[in-house]
Design a protein around this motif. Structure first.
Motif, PDB file in Angstrom:
ATOM      1  N   UNK A 187       0.831  -1.197   0.000  1.00  0.00           N
ATOM      2  CA  UNK A 187       0.000   0.000   0.000  1.00  0.00           C
ATOM      3  C   UNK A 187       0.871   1.255   0.000  1.00  0.00           C
ATOM      4  N   UNK A 188       2.005   1.196   0.695  1.00  0.00           N
ATOM      5  CA  UNK A 188       2.915   2.347   0.762  1.00  0.00           C
ATOM      6  C   UNK A 188       3.572   2.636  -0.586  1.00  0.00           C
ATOM      7  N   UNK A 189       3.638   1.620  -1.446  1.00  0.00           N
ATOM      8  CA  UNK A 189       4.313   1.775  -2.735  1.00  0.00           C
ATOM      9  C   UNK A 189       3.350   2.141  -3.868  1.00  0.00           C
ATOM     10  N   UNK A 190       2.082   2.289  -3.550  1.00  0.00           N
ATOM     11  CA  UNK A 190       1.068   2.565  -4.582  1.00  0.00           C
ATOM     12  C   UNK A 190       1.264   3.948  -5.190  1.00  0.00           C
ATOM     13  N   UNK A 191       1.229   3.986  -6.525  1.00  0.00           N
ATOM     14  CA  UNK A 191       1.308   5.244  -7.270  1.00  0.00           C
ATOM     15  C   UNK A 191      -0.128   5.693  -7.564  1.00  0.00           C
TER      16      UNK A 191
END
Length: 214
Positions: A187-191
């Protein structure tokens, strides 16, 4: 009274016109049921669950969901549709939704069995998100305390993107497309911009396929 007008039998001419119109109407009334039955039969063949068009259409929808899940590195993508189902004692129709298509990562449990004939009165917050027509990802922890939030938490969802699906006219919302992430690290890496673009594109393609049912 003389019906002749410059040697033309006016009364006779109008009578002939009336007879022609009556014949055309009679022919139409005879043919219309046949045309209607033909169109109904053709539609039934097209939407029959074993027809090639039905299988092809729903296979493509599942492919779009899988592509969306893989591209966005989500854990689950799904399509739900609104529908009626039963009546309350006062005669008003029960508004519900059901999950019709789903794609999940290996090891991620599907939710289709728990998402059939679900009362929409329990999911007012979900409906509010659908109506906004904004696929921007939302953290589950940021939702107000509600039934929908508790359901998402029980399914280990930490982030989701939601967008409505419309009918052929583009005026009526018939369901929604949802993408979910079940890992905080992912979720933290979602663009966000990529999510919005991909979700809108896949929703458009899915709507095209669903329109073929009409």
């Amino acid at each position: 009274m003389d019906n002749q007008f410059f040697t033309v039998d006016v009364f006779g001419s109008w009578a002939e016109v009336g007879m022609v119109i009556a014949a055309i109407l009679a022919g139409f009334l005879m043919i219309y049921p046949m045309i209607k039955n033909f169109r109904t039969s053709k539609k039934k063949k097209r939407t029959h669950p074993t027809s090639e068009s039905f299988l092809s259409m729903h296979s493509r929808i599942h492919e779009y969901l899988t592509e969306l899940r893989v591209v966005l590195d989500g854990c689950r993508t799904l399509v739900c549709h609104f529908h009626n189902g039963g009546e309350f004692l006062d005669g008003t129709s029960m508004k519900k939704f059901s999950l019709t298509h789903e794609s999940t990562n290996p090891g991620v449990s599907d939710v289709r069995l728990d998402s059939q004939d679900v009362l929409l009165t329990l999911y007012v917050e979900l409906l509010e998100h659908v109506v906004r027509n904004n696929p921007k990802p939302v953290m589950v922890r940021d939702l107000p305390d509600c039934h929908w939030k508790r359901v998402l938490e029980s399914q280990q969802v930490v982030l989701f993107s939601l967008i409505p699906l419309y009918d052929v006219s583009g005026a009526v919302i018939t369901g929604f497309l949802c993408t979910e992430w079940c890992s905080l690290s992912k979720a933290d890496e979602v663009d966000e911009r990529m999510v919005e673009f991909e979700v809108r594109e896949k929703s458009r393609l899915i709507q095209v396929e669903l329109a073929k049912q009409k």
